[in-house]
Motif scaffolding. Structure first.
Motif, PDB file in Angstrom:
ATOM      1  N   ILE A 332     -15.861  17.218 -28.776  1.00  0.00           N
ATOM      2  CA  ILE A 332     -14.777  17.629 -27.878  1.00  0.00           C
ATOM      3  C   ILE A 332     -14.842  19.124 -27.582  1.00  0.00           C
ATOM      4  O   ILE A 332     -14.495  19.569 -26.480  1.00  0.00           O
ATOM      5  CB  ILE A 332     -13.400  17.228 -28.458  1.00  0.00           C
ATOM      6  N   PHE A 333     -15.312  19.922 -28.520  1.00  0.00           N
ATOM      7  CA  PHE A 333     -15.383  21.374 -28.323  1.00  0.00           C
ATOM      8  C   PHE A 333     -16.465  21.733 -27.301  1.00  0.00           C
ATOM      9  O   PHE A 333     -16.268  22.612 -26.459  1.00  0.00           O
ATOM     10  CB  PHE A 333     -15.630  22.078 -29.664  1.00  0.00           C
ATOM     11  N   ASN A 334     -17.585  21.054 -27.371  1.00  0.00           N
ATOM     12  CA  ASN A 334     -18.643  21.293 -26.388  1.00  0.00           C
ATOM     13  C   ASN A 334     -18.190  20.892 -24.989  1.00  0.00           C
ATOM     14  O   ASN A 334     -18.462  21.603 -24.007  1.00  0.00           O
ATOM     15  CB  ASN A 334     -19.899  20.513 -26.781  1.00  0.00           C
ATOM     16  N   LEU A 335     -17.497  19.760 -24.887  1.00  0.00           N
ATOM     17  CA  LEU A 335     -17.029  19.275 -23.590  1.00  0.00           C
ATOM     18  C   LEU A 335     -16.021  20.240 -22.976  1.00  0.00           C
ATOM     19  O   LEU A 335     -16.151  20.633 -21.800  1.00  0.00           O
ATOM     20  CB  LEU A 335     -16.408  17.885 -23.751  1.00  0.00           C
ATOM     21  N   ARG A 336     -15.021  20.616 -23.744  1.00  0.00           N
ATOM     22  CA  ARG A 336     -13.973  21.492 -23.186  1.00  0.00           C
ATOM     23  C   ARG A 336     -14.491  22.896 -22.922  1.00  0.00           C
ATOM     24  O   ARG A 336     -14.028  23.559 -21.985  1.00  0.00           O
ATOM     25  CB  ARG A 336     -12.768  21.528 -24.126  1.00  0.00           C
ATOM     26  N   LYS A 337     -15.430  23.379 -23.703  1.00  0.00           N
ATOM     27  CA  LYS A 337     -16.022  24.690 -23.424  1.00  0.00           C
ATOM     28  C   LYS A 337     -16.755  24.649 -22.081  1.00  0.00           C
ATOM     29  O   LYS A 337     -16.629  25.578 -21.265  1.00  0.00           O
ATOM     30  CB  LYS A 337     -16.996  25.070 -24.549  1.00  0.00           C
ATOM     31  N   ALA A 338     -17.494  23.594 -21.834  1.00  0.00           N
ATOM     32  CA  ALA A 338     -18.197  23.465 -20.556  1.00  0.00           C
ATOM     33  C   ALA A 338     -17.201  23.406 -19.397  1.00  0.00           C
ATOM     34  O   ALA A 338     -17.435  23.997 -18.333  1.00  0.00           O
ATOM     35  CB  ALA A 338     -19.077  22.216 -20.564  1.00  0.00           C
ATOM     36  N   GLU A 339     -16.080  22.735 -19.595  1.00  0.00           N
ATOM     37  CA  GLU A 339     -15.062  22.655 -18.550  1.00  0.00           C
ATOM     38  C   GLU A 339     -14.419  24.021 -18.308  1.00  0.00           C
ATOM     39  O   GLU A 339     -14.117  24.387 -17.165  1.00  0.00           O
ATOM     40  CB  GLU A 339     -14.006  21.623 -18.922  1.00  0.00           C
ATOM     41  N   ALA A 340     -14.195  24.762 -19.384  1.00  0.00           N
ATOM     42  CA  ALA A 340     -13.630  26.106 -19.241  1.00  0.00           C
ATOM     43  C   ALA A 340     -14.594  27.007 -18.467  1.00  0.00           C
ATOM     44  O   ALA A 340     -14.184  27.767 -17.584  1.00  0.00           O
ATOM     45  CB  ALA A 340     -13.320  26.704 -20.608  1.00  0.00           C
ATOM     46  N   ASP A 341     -15.878  26.908 -18.776  1.00  0.00           N
ATOM     47  CA  ASP A 341     -16.877  27.692 -18.045  1.00  0.00           C
ATOM     48  C   ASP A 341     -16.873  27.330 -16.562  1.00  0.00           C
ATOM     49  O   ASP A 341     -16.947  28.214 -15.688  1.00  0.00           O
ATOM     50  CB  ASP A 341     -18.268  27.453 -18.631  1.00  0.00           C
ATOM     51  N   ALA A 342     -16.775  26.044 -16.276  1.00  0.00           N
ATOM     52  CA  ALA A 342     -16.760  25.587 -14.880  1.00  0.00           C
ATOM     53  C   ALA A 342     -15.531  26.107 -14.149  1.00  0.00           C
ATOM     54  O   ALA A 342     -15.603  26.506 -12.973  1.00  0.00           O
ATOM     55  CB  ALA A 342     -16.799  24.060 -14.832  1.00  0.00           C
ATOM     56  N   PHE A 343     -14.387  26.144 -14.834  1.00  0.00           N
ATOM     57  CA  PHE A 343     -13.157  26.635 -14.221  1.00  0.00           C
ATOM     58  C   PHE A 343     -13.279  28.113 -13.886  1.00  0.00           C
ATOM     59  O   PHE A 343     -12.957  28.549 -12.767  1.00  0.00           O
ATOM     60  CB  PHE A 343     -11.981  26.395 -15.170  1.00  0.00           C
ATOM     61  N   TYR A 344     -13.773  28.912 -14.828  1.00  0.00           N
ATOM     62  CA  TYR A 344     -13.837  30.350 -14.584  1.00  0.00           C
ATOM     63  C   TYR A 344     -14.922  30.727 -13.575  1.00  0.00           C
ATOM     64  O   TYR A 344     -14.854  31.804 -12.967  1.00  0.00           O
ATOM     65  CB  TYR A 344     -13.988  31.103 -15.896  1.00  0.00           C
ATOM     66  N   LYS A 345     -15.879  29.849 -13.353  1.00  0.00           N
ATOM     67  CA  LYS A 345     -16.846  30.101 -12.281  1.00  0.00           C
ATOM     68  C   LYS A 345     -16.161  30.074 -10.920  1.00  0.00           C
ATOM     69  O   LYS A 345     -16.638  30.702  -9.968  1.00  0.00           O
ATOM     70  CB  LYS A 345     -17.968  29.068 -12.332  1.00  0.00           C
ATOM     71  N   THR A 346     -15.044  29.358 -10.816  1.00  0.00           N
ATOM     72  CA  THR A 346     -14.301  29.338  -9.549  1.00  0.00           C
ATOM     73  C   THR A 346     -13.376  30.546  -9.417  1.00  0.00           C
ATOM     74  O   THR A 346     -12.857  30.808  -8.325  1.00  0.00           O
ATOM     75  CB  THR A 346     -13.443  28.060  -9.439  1.00  0.00           C
ATOM     76  N   ILE A 347     -13.163  31.276 -10.509  1.00  0.00           N
ATOM     77  CA  ILE A 347     -12.232  32.411 -10.525  1.00  0.00           C
ATOM     78  C   ILE A 347     -12.971  33.744 -10.500  1.00  0.00           C
ATOM     79  O   ILE A 347     -12.617  34.659  -9.753  1.00  0.00           O
ATOM     80  CB  ILE A 347     -11.344  32.361 -11.790  1.00  0.00           C
ATOM     81  N   ILE A 348     -14.004  33.867 -11.312  1.00  0.00           N
ATOM     82  CA  ILE A 348     -14.690  35.154 -11.526  1.00  0.00           C
ATOM     83  C   ILE A 348     -15.926  35.219 -10.643  1.00  0.00           C
ATOM     84  O   ILE A 348     -16.773  34.315 -10.683  1.00  0.00           O
ATOM     85  CB  ILE A 348     -15.062  35.312 -13.015  1.00  0.00           C
ATOM     86  N   PRO A 349     -16.070  36.264  -9.838  1.00  0.00           N
ATOM     87  CA  PRO A 349     -17.217  36.370  -8.925  1.00  0.00           C
ATOM     88  C   PRO A 349     -18.548  36.279  -9.663  1.00  0.00           C
ATOM     89  O   PRO A 349     -18.761  36.933 -10.692  1.00  0.00           O
ATOM     90  CB  PRO A 349     -17.029  37.747  -8.279  1.00  0.00           C
ATOM     91  N   ALA A 350     -19.453  35.468  -9.116  1.00  0.00           N
ATOM     92  CA  ALA A 350     -20.717  35.189  -9.791  1.00  0.00           C
ATOM     93  C   ALA A 350     -21.614  36.418  -9.893  1.00  0.00           C
ATOM     94  O   ALA A 350     -22.411  36.543 -10.829  1.00  0.00           O
ATOM     95  CB  ALA A 350     -21.453  34.067  -9.060  1.00  0.00           C
TER      96      ALA A 350
END
Length: 875
Positions: A332-350
């Motif tokens: 569950i930690f690996n899954l949610r970490k990946a989701e958090a990374d995906a979310f912040y890619k939409t917020i923080i300029p690449a």
């Protein structure tokens, strides 16, 4: 769309727009006003840190890196013991206001590494010394130091030398809303094997001792790796945990016998029982034999090799699971970490550097970690007892007694969860802007909440903060609401007009309170006292020294000019969709004109100094300029708006009215605050006429005055060589430039607006300068810095100031970050620490060193928004 974005959309339909479980547990409940039932209002000494592990709280709970439900019924956090401390490390330690040489201050190292708005993924880091925690040394050394000395911090004690500490990283990952994975990772950073005892702790907030009719909750053992927690409102939850050395139960009850002479305990099982059992081995067998209670811990005892890591997995869920870790502990930690990374890619300029991405992400994490359950019913607090101190007549007429309507029980964004475990109205306005980019709905919810009837006083006053709800904060709610609205509109393409209407209706009530209460002469010159700026004045602005004089405030008047202009902007934005609001746009426009006239033509501008000052006015009519060149005079620049002609064409009635008003005033030789350029599509409204704006900018951009390497100072450096002094009656007052810690104790030792750089004020100035720049474009260029011979337009100058502020936080490979005290630089150059962020309350006006509350992520998190605004200049 990322899974986190999908969750945020779904959450818009639930009550309070708040996840049922989150990081809502405070890190300090002791020493707060809520827990103070004394006659003299001495909150720090009535409930000191030394009582916290033995004594039940009345209005909340606290813990280390904890988790709780939305009403704080059931709490989880981690307790630690290094084999040397006299107590378990259950909560954060710090100094009370009278103990620190610069006021109250947390004396711990902890960091908010990650979080997402739904709290499906959260990560917290605590650094725990392997030597005895230096409680006594911190108290005694800070007591020995004067206000002219630096604070004595935990890194100064030597307990972190040679890496002799543990990194304790706590991660939460939700399987679903009511099913939470918990991981505790402990790493020995030292060179020798070291012991550590870990107690993941589950307990109930004790409400039953204050309400005898309330059913008592219970945690009871199901088997060697599971307990069941039953609460009459929350329902049933299960805590699953890996095999442990011990499983201990006690009750969350006060140990009266040890705190108060002559008092007896109702039960032998008290809140501090685990401390005695683990450290002194007292009562250990009884706790092992007890199979139920209101507080529970499995106990893990380790000897961790140098560089070694031990990991504990737990799971808190509302369903019974035969195999809680069937997919593996890390799934569950690996899954949610990946989701958090995906979310912040939409917020923080690449395109940003990894360091800038880290600054933004930890800024957002700190904001989200600082959401806290806040419970305070003033009427009950004044009229009832905590079971220790009796109800007193003094308290009934003491602090906050005029706020009996205030009945707060919500999750609120806090400035931070230790030094400020309570909301503050103007802090919250800034925090909402900072959090809007990741969770606009949360920002809107918080702004609406502070204006609800169980917060706002019936006469329209907003609560300032719990030490004194009746103090007056700058009225920033309209500005914040408009900023949040615009951030969401830019991100989604749609503006929430319903939100603007909702806040506008409440803000009218608050605006009227200001007009009626803070303009005593009815001349549009406003008072207000300290107005959030604490010791910015030569004397305490809440108390004018002479009874024959009245303080008329440039900042109070400017804040109200800004308020009127913001209200006009909101009304016009709504009017583009609902024409019935045009009249309100006109109303607030006319308020703004009258305030602008008063500010500029009733004696606050000093022509010799080219600066706006507070004035002391005698009842006979004589006035005295308080010639302090500070942020007080620069607040005049905050009231600026640019209206497009396209919008005006759609607002025929408003356009007709302002044209009439302009002609009328100009015919009669009256002040007029707007400016138009030929063939321009914009109209400028500003408190500050162009010539005065240029004069103020020459000071702001002067490196010998306001401009520092890290932003704009709150007080001009001019006063370093030229202290300002004044005699009022028989009293003498003086103020000088203090770039670092305060030497004044007007509002507590750590209040200092006399030289340091404050991020929220810089944010306001940058936004204002940028607005001026959008209007004037290249037709107005000024020296940057003053005296350099280099000229820039105002938008570029706004960028340059932003880059200076951002530079406080960016990592220099050789020297670290500016905000780090050079004495502590070695610690933060270690590989495990180099990316850790702290968001200090304010920063040294010359060096940029972090000062004040070290983890006050709230308004300092605005640096994330500044990064976004100049992202094209960054890489």
């Amino acid at each position: 769309m990322s899974p986190e974005e999908q969750r945020l959309i779904a959450n818009q339909d639930i009550n309070y727009y708040m996840e049922e479980w989150g990081p809502y547990l405070s890190e300090r409940q002791w020493g707060t006003v809520r827990e103070d039932f004394s006659e003299n209002g001495d909150a720090w000494n009535y409930f000191p840190f030394s009582h916290a592990h033995k004594r039940v709280y009345r209005w909340g709970e606290d813990g280390l890196g904890g988790l709780t439900d939305i009403f704080e019924n059931l709490c989880f956090s981690v307790a630690l013991w290094n084999g040397k401390d006299p107590i378990l490390k259950e909560r954060l330690f710090g100094l009370g206001n009278s103990e620190g040489n610069h006021g109250e201050d947390v004396k711990e190292l902890y960091y908010y590494l990650d979080n997402v708005p739904s709290h499906y993924y959260m990560q917290f880091l605590y650094k725990y010394p392997q030597a005895a925690f230096p409680y006594t040394q911190l108290v005694e050394e800070n007591a020995r130091r004067s206000t002219l000395d630096k604070e004595f911090e935990i890194l100064d004690t030597g307990v972190f030398d040679d890496n002799k500490y543990f990194d304790v990283q706590i991660t939460y990952a939700k399987y679903s809303k009511r099913d939470i994975g918990i991981k505790i990772e402990i790493t020995n950073r030292g060179r020798s094997t070291a012991p550590l005892t870990v107690l993941p702790t589950l307990w109930f907030y004790n409400r039953w001792c204050y309400n005898k009719s309330m059913p008592r909750p219970e945690i009871r053992e199901i088997n060697a790796q599971c307990v069941q927690a039953d609460h009459y409102k929350l329902g049933r939850y299960y805590l699953y945990f890996q095999k442990s050395e011990d499983r201990l139960f006690t009750e969350n009850e006060t140990n009266f016998a040890e705190i108060y002479e002559g008092r007896e305990n109702e039960s032998e099982f008290t809140k501090d029982a685990f401390h005695k059992a683990i450290i002194q081995k007292i009562g250990l067998d009884k706790l092992r034999e007890k199979k139920s209670g209101t507080k529970f811990s499995p106990v893990y005892q380790y000897k961790i090799a140098p560089g070694g890591t031990r990991t504990i997995h737990l799971r808190l869920a509302d369903t019974f699971l035969e195999n809680p870790f069937e997919k593996g502990s890390e799934y569950i930690f690996n899954l949610r970490k990946a989701e958090a990374d995906a979310f912040y890619k939409t917020i923080i300029p690449a395109h940003l550097s990894d360091d800038l991405k880290n600054i933004q992400r930890q800024a957002y994490a700190g904001l989200l970690w600082s959401k806290q359950y806040y419970h305070f019913d003033i009427e009950r607090w004044l009229s009832t007892s905590d079971g220790i101190a009796p109800v007193s007549e003094e308290r009934k007429l003491g602090r906050n007694h005029e706020w009996v309507h205030l009945k707060n029980q919500n999750v609120i964004l806090m400035p931070d969860k230790w030094e400020y475990p309570w909301y503050a109205a103007w802090d919250l306005a800034f925090q909402c802007i900072a959090v809007a980019r990741v969770d606009a709905a949360l920002a809107k919810n918080q702004l609406v909440l502070i204006m609800r009837e169980w917060y706002m006083k019936p006469d329209g006053q907003l609560p300032a903060y719990e030490w004194s709800f009746g103090d007056v904060n700058p009225p920033l709610q309209a500005w914040s609401a408009l900023e949040v609205y615009q951030i969401e509109k830019r991100n989604t393409g749609t503006g929430d007009i319903s939100f603007l209407k909702r806040v506008f209706q409440k803000l009218i009530i608050n605006f009227t309170w200001w007009i009626n209460r803070k303009d005593p002469n009815g001349n549009n010159i406003f008072e207000g006292g300290f107005l959030g700026l604490d010791n910015i004045g030569v004397f305490n602005r809440n108390h004018t020294p002479s009874g024959n004089m009245r303080l008329e405030q440039a900042d109070g008047t400017s804040w109200m000019g800004m308020y009127a202009l913001n209200m006009m902007d909101i009304a016009l934005e709504i009017a583009l969709n609902d024409s019935s609001f045009e009249d309100m746009g006109t109303k607030f426009f006319e308020h703004f004109v009258l305030i602008a006239e008063a500010l500029n033509e009733m004696g606050m501008w000093n022509e010799e100094d080219k600066f706006y000052y507070d004035t002391l006015a005698e009842k006979g009519g004589n006035t005295l300029h308080l010639r302090i060149q500070s942020i007080v005079g620069l607040t005049t620049m905050f009231a600026v708006s640019v209206i497009s002609r396209t919008a005006l064409k759609k607002l025929a009635d408003f356009n007709k009215r302002i044209n009439w008003f302009e002609n009328y005033r100009k015919i009669n030789g009256r002040f007029w605050p707007n400016e138009e350029k030929a063939e321009s599509e914009r109209i400028l409204l500003s408190l500050v006429p162009k010539d005065r704006l240029i004069a103020l900018l020459s000071r702001i951009l002067n490196e010998d005055e306001f401009l520092s390497e890290v932003g704009i100072r709150a007080l001009s450096k001019y006063h370093k060589a030229n202290p300002y002094s004044v005699n009022i009656g028989e009293e003498h007052f003086e103020i000088s430039y203090d770039p670092g810690d305060s030497v004044s104790d007007f509002f507590g030792g750590n209040s200092n607006w006399r030289g340091p750089v404050w991020i929220p004020i810089n944010y306001l100035l940058i936004k204002s300068i940028r607005k001026y720049g959008k209007f004037y474009e290249d037709s107005l260029q000024v020296e940057y810095p003053t005296g350099s011979g280099d000229y820039l337009n105002l938008e570029k100058i706004a960028d340059e100031i932003s880059l200076r502020v951002i530079g406080i936080f960016t990592l220099d490979q050789e020297n670290g970050r500016k905000y780090i005290d050079p004495a502590h630089a070695e610690f933060y150059k270690r590989p495990e620490n180099r990316n850790l962020m702290q968001f200090f309350e304010y920063f040294h006006g010359d060096s940029g060193r972090g000062l004040g509350a070290s983890h006050q992520t709230g308004w300092t998190a605005l640096v994330a928004e500044l990064i976004d605004q100049v992202k094209d200049r960054l890489g």
